[in-house]
Design a protein around this motif. Structure first.
Motif, short mmCIF file in Angstrom:
data_model
loop_
_atom_site.label_atom_id
_atom_site.label_comp_id
_atom_site.label_asym_id
_atom_site.label_seq_id
_atom_site.Cartn_x
_atom_site.Cartn_y
_atom_site.Cartn_z
N SER A 271 0.83 -1.19 0.00
CA SER A 271 0.00 0.00 0.00
C SER A 271 0.88 1.26 0.00
O SER A 271 1.96 1.26 0.60
CB SER A 271 -0.93 0.00 1.21
N GLY A 272 0.41 2.28 -0.70
CA GLY A 272 1.11 3.58 -0.73
C GLY A 272 2.50 3.48 -1.32
O GLY A 272 2.74 2.74 -2.27
N GLN A 273 3.43 4.24 -0.69
CA GLN A 273 4.84 4.20 -1.12
C GLN A 273 5.59 3.25 -0.21
O GLN A 273 5.19 3.04 0.93
CB GLN A 273 5.48 5.58 -0.93
N TYR A 274 6.71 2.71 -0.72
CA TYR A 274 7.58 1.95 0.17
C TYR A 274 8.82 2.79 0.43
O TYR A 274 9.61 3.04 -0.48
CB TYR A 274 7.98 0.60 -0.46
N ASN A 275 8.97 3.26 1.66
CA ASN A 275 10.14 4.08 2.01
C ASN A 275 10.33 5.24 1.04
O ASN A 275 11.44 5.51 0.58
CB ASN A 275 11.38 3.17 2.02
N GLY A 276 9.21 5.90 0.69
CA GLY A 276 9.26 7.07 -0.19
C GLY A 276 9.31 6.74 -1.68
O GLY A 276 9.44 7.63 -2.51
N ILE A 277 9.19 5.46 -2.03
CA ILE A 277 9.29 5.06 -3.44
C ILE A 277 7.97 4.46 -3.91
O ILE A 277 7.38 3.60 -3.23
CB ILE A 277 10.47 4.08 -3.62
N TRP A 278 7.48 4.94 -5.07
CA TRP A 278 6.19 4.47 -5.58
C TRP A 278 6.31 3.17 -6.36
O TRP A 278 5.40 2.35 -6.34
CB TRP A 278 5.54 5.53 -6.49
N GLU A 279 7.41 3.04 -7.13
CA GLU A 279 7.49 1.89 -8.04
C GLU A 279 8.66 0.99 -7.71
O GLU A 279 9.80 1.43 -7.69
CB GLU A 279 7.62 2.37 -9.48
N LYS B 252 0.80 8.18 -13.34
CA LYS B 252 2.18 8.17 -13.82
C LYS B 252 3.04 8.85 -12.76
O LYS B 252 2.85 10.02 -12.44
CB LYS B 252 2.28 8.94 -15.14
N THR B 253 3.99 8.07 -12.23
CA THR B 253 4.80 8.57 -11.12
C THR B 253 5.51 9.88 -11.45
O THR B 253 5.56 10.79 -10.62
CB THR B 253 5.83 7.50 -10.69
N GLU B 254 6.03 9.97 -12.67
CA GLU B 254 6.76 11.20 -13.05
C GLU B 254 5.88 12.43 -12.96
O GLU B 254 6.30 13.47 -12.43
CB GLU B 254 7.24 11.08 -14.51
N THR B 255 4.66 12.31 -13.50
CA THR B 255 3.73 13.44 -13.48
C THR B 255 3.38 13.79 -12.03
O THR B 255 3.32 14.97 -11.66
CB THR B 255 2.43 13.10 -14.24
N PHE B 256 3.18 12.77 -11.22
CA PHE B 256 2.87 12.98 -9.81
C PHE B 256 3.97 13.80 -9.14
O PHE B 256 3.71 14.79 -8.45
CB PHE B 256 2.72 11.62 -9.11
N LEU B 257 5.22 13.41 -9.37
CA LEU B 257 6.33 14.11 -8.72
C LEU B 257 6.47 15.53 -9.26
O LEU B 257 6.72 16.47 -8.50
CB LEU B 257 7.64 13.33 -8.92
#
Ligand SMILES: [Zn+2]
Ligand SMILES: [Zn+2]
Length: 248
Positions: A91-99, A109-114
């Motif tokens: 669930s969510g991010q793992y240690n600040g990482i989405w993928e 899309k993670t890039e767009t999110f960031l």
């Protein structure tokens, strides 16, 4: 709620069909038990990497520290040839990482999110520090507080608009559309079930069984314990799962 094997673990009311769609967990729970064994042995979530290539970010130590544990899930599905596939998610991010390789990606899309969030989050934090410097109830403090509130509300709106949620009827909707624009809880769409079902829907996989368990230090309220299975959450998941499971 802790989950019992005799009731569905993943379900929601579908506005379109006027009924509840659901999945049982028994088959997926067996695979979750294997995943728990791997987590226990390897003490990291980049399970397929060799010991030399393991990334310290993905150590399970993170789940036993301040951040505490999180939910993990497995979806068992069939492809069109009838072969079984196992999908897994955290669930969510793992240690600040989405993928993370081998785990279902987020619904945006993670890039767009960031791109959207990083700049504005900095600004929000900076405003927070400025607010502290002004006396209580001063005009400047109040106006800075309003500015910060509207920035974070707009950011939430922009972030929610990034979620593209597919189902098994071939539809794709945004969170706003599914919730009819009313109060979307923070973190909706980031749990295991939505990540798993979205990935399956986009890859022509038919879900058979889904189970979610908690791993790591128990949560603050003591409602989540390591190794326990839980049904999909009431506030964030159940409102979208009826739509997501439609057309299976
Ligand atoms: Zn949830
Ligand atoms: Zn339906």
């Amino acid at each position: 709620m802790p989950h019992s094997q005799t009731s569905p673990s993943c379900f929601g009311y579908c506005q379109c069909c006027g009924q509840e769609h659901f999945l049982f967990s028994a088959l997926a729970e067996k695979h979750c038990l294997e995943l728990m064994r791997s987590l226990q042995e390897k003490k990291r979530i980049d399970i397929s990497a060799s010991n030399e290539d393991a990334d310290p970010h993905f150590s399970t130590e993170y789940l036993f520290g301040q951040a505490r544990g999180k939910m993990f899930g497995i979806l068992v599905c069939n492809d069109q040839q009838g072969s079984l596939h196992l999908l897994k998610a955290f669930s969510g991010q793992y240690n600040g990482i989405w993928e993370v390789d081998g785990w279902a990606p987020p619904l945006f899309k993670t890039e767009t999110f960031l791109d959207i969030s990083q700049g504005i989050e900095k600004k929000i934090k900076q405003l927070g520090r400025e607010i502290e410097l002004h006396p209580h109830n001063s005009d400047t403090k109040n106006s800075l507080t309003r500015e910060r509130k509207s920035l974070s509300q707009n950011l939430m709106k922009d972030i929610h608009a990034l979620y593209a949620i597919s189902n098994f009827s071939g539809e794709t909707k945004s969170l706003e559309e599914i919730f009819n624009g009313t109060g979307i809880p923070t973190g909706t769409g980031d749990c295991c079930a939505p990540k798993l079902l979205n990935y399956a829907a986009r890859n022509n996989l038919t879900p058979l069984s889904l189970a979610e368990f908690y791993w790591g230090k128990e949560n603050l309220s003591g409602t989540r314990r390591q190794g326990q299975f839980y049904e999909s959450c009431t506030d964030k998941c159940q409102p979208i799962l009826g739509y997501m499971l439609c057309g299976m």
